[in-house]
Design an enzyme around this catalytic site. Structure first.
Site, PDB file in Angstrom:
ATOM      1  CB  SER A  55      -0.930   0.007   1.225  1.00 21.55           C
ATOM      2  OG  SER A  55      -0.188  -0.209   2.411  1.00 21.55           O
ATOM      3  CD  GLU A 192      -7.498  -5.598   1.766  1.00 22.18           C
ATOM      4  OE1 GLU A 192      -6.359  -6.102   1.745  1.00 22.18           O
ATOM      5  OE2 GLU A 192      -7.750  -4.463   1.338  1.00 22.18           O
TER       6      GLU A 192
END
Ligand code: KIV
Length: 296
Positions: A55, A192
């Protein structure tokens, strides 16, 4: 419950201690960090695991998604974070393209994170079709964290960032993925963007600790992106993000105050300036006086 007040000595988190936490229902905490200063603060605040997530492609490097970030970019950040972390377990994310091409390449890249970056665990995305690769990486003495559900490196295949596991077929596949990775020996499993009911079923089924992000409260632990909890991301936040601070406002106010102080000659003050030693100042004054007299 084990609370680690800031400043108290802590134990080193290991993959074995994570399993103990699962067994004793002690919830596991994980945050991302991408640089030395943040890593130190997160570690010293008592967080169990620090993830140098891909990320960072968006949060640190301004890319649109995680697909462009390279091994070298990731390594650069892992090394910085390593220097800031003492007790938390350090996990490095394998970037897109570093493990999908062939097994040898994947093991070599995973080993770089350990050897050059000082990571203790590597993380890669994907379910049962990654189980063999995960076994091979573990055979090379490298612990692996799995990551299933909404896997951002599959954004083009998923057609966007969409919650996964919403119908019976998808739930069955997620269960198969979780069990396959558990059997392959993952150190923990990131879940997730899946319904909490599915995450709860997986958490009850597998021996490995599950770490949820947008997967509800029944997971063995939770992970969030540091920039999200500190209000340092620029787009709209996902439903599961809770903001714990407004670092963007703090930074903006500080920067504006600095700018205003410089413009109005409030900064730097005399106290913030260096001064000549007395004797040098006296000698300099004499020289300057003589120069001025000669110039007349
Ligand atoms: O890259 C990342 O930050 C991640 C977490 C969101 C789990 O993979």
């Amino acid at each position: 419950m084990s609370l680690t007040p800031i400043g108290e000595p802590r134990h080193k988190v290991t993959i074995a201690s994570l399993r103990d936490q699962k067994l004793h229902h002690e919830l596991i905490t994980c945050l991302t960090a991408y640089d030395y200063a943040t890593a130190r603060l997160v570690d010293e605040a008592g967080v169990d695991m620090i993830l140098v997530g891909d990320s960072l492609a968006q949060t640190m490097l301004g890319y649109d998604n995680t697909l462009s970030v390279t091994m070298d970019e990731m390594l650069h950040h892992v090394k910085a974070v390593r220097r800031g972390v003492k007790n938390a377990l350090l996990i490095a994310d394998m970037p897109y393209g570093s493990y999908q091409v062939d097994t040898k390449d994947a093991i070599r890249n995973a080993a770089r994170f350990v050897k050059e970056g000082g990571a203790e665990v590597i993380k890669l995305e994907g379910g049962e079709r990654r189980a063999d690769l995960i076994r091979r990486i573990i055979d090379a003495e490298i612990p692996v964290a799995g990551h299933i559900g909404l896997t951002p490196q599959s954004v083009n295949v998923m057609g966007g960032y969409k919650v996964q596991g919403k119908n019976l077929g998808a739930i069955e596949q997620l269960m198969r993925d979780a069990v396959a990775l558990d059997r392959a020996g993952v150190a923990c499993l990131v879940l997730e963007g899946i319904p909490r009911e599915v995450a709860a079923m997986i958490t009850a089924e597998v021996g490995t600790p599950t770490i949820g992000i947008g997967a509800g409260p029944e997971c063995d632990g939770q992970v969030l992106v540091f920039h999200d909890i500190m209000g340092l991301t620029f787009g709209p936040a996902a439903k599961f993000v809770r903001r714990y601070g407004d670092a963007a406002a703090l930074i903006t106010n500080a920067v504006q105050a600095f700018r205003a102080d410089v413009r109005s000659q409030q900064y730097p003050s005399d106290e913030e300036s260096y001064h000549l030693p007395k004797e040098t100042k006296a000698a300099l004054d004499t020289v300057l006086m003589r120069k001025r007299a000669m110039a007349r």
